[in-house]
Design a protein around this motif. Structure first.
Motif, mmCIF file in Angstrom:
data_model
loop_
_atom_site.group_PDB
_atom_site.id
_atom_site.type_symbol
_atom_site.label_atom_id
_atom_site.label_comp_id
_atom_site.label_asym_id
_atom_site.label_seq_id
_atom_site.Cartn_x
_atom_site.Cartn_y
_atom_site.Cartn_z
ATOM 1 N N GLY A 58 0.834 -1.194 0.000
ATOM 2 C CA GLY A 58 0.000 0.000 0.000
ATOM 3 C C GLY A 58 0.866 1.239 0.000
ATOM 4 O O GLY A 58 0.678 2.164 0.777
ATOM 5 N N CYS A 59 1.823 1.266 -0.915
ATOM 6 C CA CYS A 59 2.841 2.321 -0.943
ATOM 7 C C CYS A 59 2.287 3.693 -1.312
ATOM 8 O O CYS A 59 2.903 4.706 -0.991
ATOM 9 N N GLY A 60 1.165 3.714 -2.006
ATOM 10 C CA GLY A 60 0.628 5.002 -2.420
ATOM 11 C C GLY A 60 1.622 5.748 -3.288
ATOM 12 O O GLY A 60 2.170 5.195 -4.232
ATOM 13 N N THR A 61 1.908 6.983 -2.924
ATOM 14 C CA THR A 61 2.814 7.822 -3.721
ATOM 15 C C THR A 61 4.255 7.803 -3.229
ATOM 16 O O THR A 61 5.097 8.518 -3.751
ATOM 17 N N ILE A 108 4.141 -2.381 -3.461
ATOM 18 C CA ILE A 108 2.913 -3.053 -3.903
ATOM 19 C C ILE A 108 1.743 -2.127 -3.614
ATOM 20 O O ILE A 108 1.654 -1.566 -2.516
ATOM 21 N N ASP A 109 0.885 -1.997 -4.601
ATOM 22 C CA ASP A 109 -0.335 -1.227 -4.418
ATOM 23 C C ASP A 109 -1.344 -1.719 -5.449
ATOM 24 O O ASP A 109 -0.952 -2.029 -6.581
ATOM 25 N N PRO A 110 -2.620 -1.794 -5.082
ATOM 26 C CA PRO A 110 -3.617 -2.235 -6.063
ATOM 27 C C PRO A 110 -3.932 -1.180 -7.125
ATOM 28 O O PRO A 110 -4.523 -1.495 -8.144
ATOM 29 N N PHE A 154 3.613 8.489 -9.793
ATOM 30 C CA PHE A 154 3.978 9.267 -8.609
ATOM 31 C C PHE A 154 5.180 8.638 -7.895
ATOM 32 O O PHE A 154 6.022 9.343 -7.337
ATOM 33 N N LEU A 155 5.261 7.308 -7.927
ATOM 34 C CA LEU A 155 6.405 6.614 -7.325
ATOM 35 C C LEU A 155 7.696 6.960 -8.050
ATOM 36 O O LEU A 155 8.734 7.143 -7.420
ATOM 37 N N ILE A 156 7.635 7.052 -9.349
ATOM 38 C CA ILE A 156 8.829 7.405 -10.131
ATOM 39 C C ILE A 156 9.346 8.773 -9.699
ATOM 40 O O ILE A 156 10.549 8.960 -9.503
ATOM 41 N N THR A 168 1.547 1.155 6.167
ATOM 42 C CA THR A 168 0.948 2.216 6.971
ATOM 43 C C THR A 168 -0.377 2.610 6.344
ATOM 44 O O THR A 168 -0.492 2.726 5.125
ATOM 45 N N LEU A 169 -1.379 2.776 7.164
ATOM 46 C CA LEU A 169 -2.721 3.156 6.713
ATOM 47 C C LEU A 169 -3.274 2.163 5.694
ATOM 48 O O LEU A 169 -3.915 2.546 4.720
ATOM 49 N N VAL A 170 -3.012 0.878 5.916
ATOM 50 C CA VAL A 170 -3.432 -0.152 4.976
ATOM 51 C C VAL A 170 -4.400 -1.144 5.611
ATOM 52 O O VAL A 170 -5.437 -1.457 5.040
ATOM 53 N N LEU A 171 -4.058 -1.646 6.771
ATOM 54 C CA LEU A 171 -4.856 -2.722 7.364
ATOM 55 C C LEU A 171 -6.300 -2.327 7.641
ATOM 56 O O LEU A 171 -7.177 -3.180 7.709
#
Length: 121
Positions: free
Chosen positions: A28-31, A47-49, A56-58, A94-97
């Motif tokens: 749940g990496c988000g950005t 990993i993120d769905p 944004f990760l780049i 973080t902020l995933v579960l």
């Protein structure tokens, strides 16, 4: 939250395997907002769905040159079959579960991908 994250992530390097290169999986990496808190040389797999986070990760990786970006996997945390058994030293989520469909399954997957403690010394 920055000071709290700095504190929580301050000992991540202690979990590195025999190579001393920390292998980290962020579910749940988000950005990539946690990247700045990871130790230098850390190898990061994300990993993120949501496939739209990759662009944004780049950008975030470009701003965090102290990390070694391994790859971005589009998947839900409950099904991380693209990550090999026992292949990472640390899993961060973080902020995933609070937002997954099956907490037990994601925790089972986390345990599966973590390197056994006996291989970390």
């Amino acid at each position: 939250m920055a000071s709290k994250k700095r504190e929580l992530f301050s000992n991540l390097q202690e979990f590195a395997g025999p190579s001393r290169k920390l292998s980290l999986l962020e579910v749940g990496c988000g950005t990539g907002t946690n990247f700045k808190f990871y130790p230098p040389g850390c190898r990061v797999t994300c990993i993120d769905p949501n496939p739209n986070f990759e662009k944004f990760l780049i950008k975030s990786i470009a701003e965090n040159r102290h990390l070694q970006f391994e790859r971005f996997v589009v998947a839900a945390g409950e099904n991380m079959h693209q990550v090999a058994d026992g292949s990472v030293d640390v899993v961060v989520c973080t902020l995933v579960l609070c937002s997954v469909e099956n907490q037990e399954e994601i925790l089972r997957e986390v345990c599966r991908v973590l390197r056994p403690v006996s291989e970390r010394v």
